[in-house]
Design a protein around this motif. Structure first.
Motif, PDB file in Angstrom:
ATOM      1  N   CYS A  15      51.687  32.277 -20.208  1.00 32.61           N
ATOM      2  CA  CYS A  15      51.848  33.669 -20.643  1.00 32.61           C
ATOM      3  C   CYS A  15      50.537  34.430 -20.500  1.00 32.61           C
ATOM      4  O   CYS A  15      50.523  35.581 -20.040  1.00 32.61           O
ATOM      5  CB  CYS A  15      52.365  33.723 -22.073  1.00 32.61           C
ATOM      6  N   ALA A  16      49.428  33.803 -20.875  1.00 33.64           N
ATOM      7  CA  ALA A  16      48.117  34.447 -20.741  1.00 33.64           C
ATOM      8  C   ALA A  16      47.805  34.731 -19.271  1.00 33.64           C
ATOM      9  O   ALA A  16      47.268  35.796 -18.940  1.00 33.64           O
ATOM     10  CB  ALA A  16      47.029  33.576 -21.371  1.00 33.64           C
ATOM     11  N   ALA A  17      48.149  33.809 -18.387  1.00 33.54           N
ATOM     12  CA  ALA A  17      47.896  34.000 -16.954  1.00 33.54           C
ATOM     13  C   ALA A  17      48.751  35.133 -16.380  1.00 33.54           C
ATOM     14  O   ALA A  17      48.282  35.898 -15.530  1.00 33.54           O
ATOM     15  CB  ALA A  17      48.155  32.700 -16.202  1.00 33.54           C
ATOM     16  N   THR A  29      49.151  47.989 -20.024  1.00 40.07           N
ATOM     17  CA  THR A  29      48.805  47.644 -21.404  1.00 40.07           C
ATOM     18  C   THR A  29      47.469  48.291 -21.721  1.00 40.07           C
ATOM     19  O   THR A  29      46.632  48.471 -20.831  1.00 40.07           O
ATOM     20  CB  THR A  29      48.719  46.120 -21.608  1.00 40.07           C
ATOM     21  N   PHE A  30      47.272  48.626 -22.976  1.00 40.26           N
ATOM     22  CA  PHE A  30      46.014  49.246 -23.375  1.00 40.26           C
ATOM     23  C   PHE A  30      44.992  48.228 -23.874  1.00 40.26           C
ATOM     24  O   PHE A  30      43.924  48.605 -24.351  1.00 40.26           O
ATOM     25  CB  PHE A  30      46.251  50.326 -24.423  1.00 40.26           C
ATOM     26  N   GLU A  31      45.302  46.952 -23.786  1.00 39.71           N
ATOM     27  CA  GLU A  31      44.268  45.961 -24.102  1.00 39.71           C
ATOM     28  C   GLU A  31      43.198  46.051 -23.022  1.00 39.71           C
ATOM     29  O   GLU A  31      43.496  46.323 -21.846  1.00 39.71           O
ATOM     30  CB  GLU A  31      44.855  44.550 -24.144  1.00 39.71           C
ATOM     31  N   LEU A  32      41.961  45.790 -23.408  1.00 35.40           N
ATOM     32  CA  LEU A  32      40.857  45.880 -22.459  1.00 35.40           C
ATOM     33  C   LEU A  32      40.390  44.523 -21.973  1.00 35.40           C
ATOM     34  O   LEU A  32      39.812  44.415 -20.887  1.00 35.40           O
ATOM     35  CB  LEU A  32      39.689  46.642 -23.089  1.00 35.40           C
ATOM     36  N   ASP A  33      40.612  43.479 -22.764  1.00 39.14           N
ATOM     37  CA  ASP A  33      40.197  42.125 -22.399  1.00 39.14           C
ATOM     38  C   ASP A  33      41.404  41.206 -22.489  1.00 39.14           C
ATOM     39  O   ASP A  33      42.105  41.200 -23.510  1.00 39.14           O
ATOM     40  CB  ASP A  33      39.102  41.621 -23.347  1.00 39.14           C
ATOM     41  N   PRO A  34      41.645  40.410 -21.458  1.00 31.41           N
ATOM     42  CA  PRO A  34      42.786  39.490 -21.516  1.00 31.41           C
ATOM     43  C   PRO A  34      42.637  38.501 -22.669  1.00 31.41           C
ATOM     44  O   PRO A  34      41.554  37.965 -22.901  1.00 31.41           O
ATOM     45  CB  PRO A  34      42.730  38.752 -20.173  1.00 31.41           C
ATOM     46  N   PRO A  35      43.704  38.254 -23.408  1.00 30.85           N
ATOM     47  CA  PRO A  35      43.631  37.288 -24.500  1.00 30.85           C
ATOM     48  C   PRO A  35      43.480  35.865 -23.961  1.00 30.85           C
ATOM     49  O   PRO A  35      43.983  35.534 -22.892  1.00 30.85           O
ATOM     50  CB  PRO A  35      44.957  37.460 -25.239  1.00 30.85           C
ATOM     51  N   SER A  36      42.800  35.055 -24.726  1.00 27.14           N
ATOM     52  CA  SER A  36      42.640  33.641 -24.368  1.00 27.14           C
ATOM     53  C   SER A  36      43.958  32.905 -24.580  1.00 27.14           C
ATOM     54  O   SER A  36      44.892  33.417 -25.208  1.00 27.14           O
ATOM     55  CB  SER A  36      41.568  33.014 -25.259  1.00 27.14           C
TER      56      SER A  36
END
Length: 174
Positions: A15-17, A29-36
């Motif tokens: 899912c992260a990939a 998406t408005f996230e700026l850094d991909p989640p681990s």
């Protein structure tokens, strides 16, 4: 391809990939850094406590995911939820999003949810087309609400009923 419940331990990396290119390369998406992987596992676990998180598998590989989560924390919103779907870049337009949403909506309705809402950064014609096919109707646009990639972006909100029944005060837990 088949759709199943996500397992935090087994599906978080996939899912992260899938999500990372959306975070890094788009304004979807408005996230700026991909989640681990660990953060994605925590998100899967949180969603499954009260809502649903599903993955789509094709030949043993996770190629998409969809989930429902809290719309707002105020009590009157307790029968509504926000939904999202993400599909691997090499599986767009293959029915993955539709399959995930179809199963997600059935599961959320079974848990007692009445209305689903989804927000889409504009422009995003593929997402708008999928949501329209899945029965979502536009309800409004927040103008210049998000700042990413050195620009302001609008978000259009849509909604779709999950059931037509009167809400129950306690939702079934799975």
């Amino acid at each position: 391809m088949f759709v199943r419940d996500a397992a935090a331990a087994g599906d978080a990396a996939a899912c992260a990939a899938i999500y990372a290119p959306y975070v890094r390369d788009t304004v979807i998406t408005f996230e700026l850094d991909p989640p681990s992987e660990a953060e994605m596992a925590a998100r899967i676990e949180r969603a499954r406590e009260t809502h649903v998180w599903l993955v789509a598998e094709d030949e043993g590989r996770v190629v998409g995911y969809a989930y429902g989560g809290e719309y707002k924390s105020r009590a009157a919103y307790r029968f509504s939820c926000e939904v999202s779907v993400y599909v691997a870049q090499d599986h767009h337009r293959g029915g993955v999003g539709r399959a995930l949403y179809t199963e997600l909506f059935e599961r959320l309705a079974a848990r007692g949810y009445h209305m689903a809402v989804a927000g889409m950064t504009q422009p995003n014609e593929p997402s708008a087309a999928l949501h329209k096919k899945m029965g979502f109707e536009p309800i409004g646009t927040y103008r210049r609400i998000g700042w990413k990639h050195d620009n302001w972006h609008d978000v259009t909100w849509t909604q779709r009923p999950l059931s037509t029944t009167t809400p129950r005060e306690s939702r079934p837990q799975t």
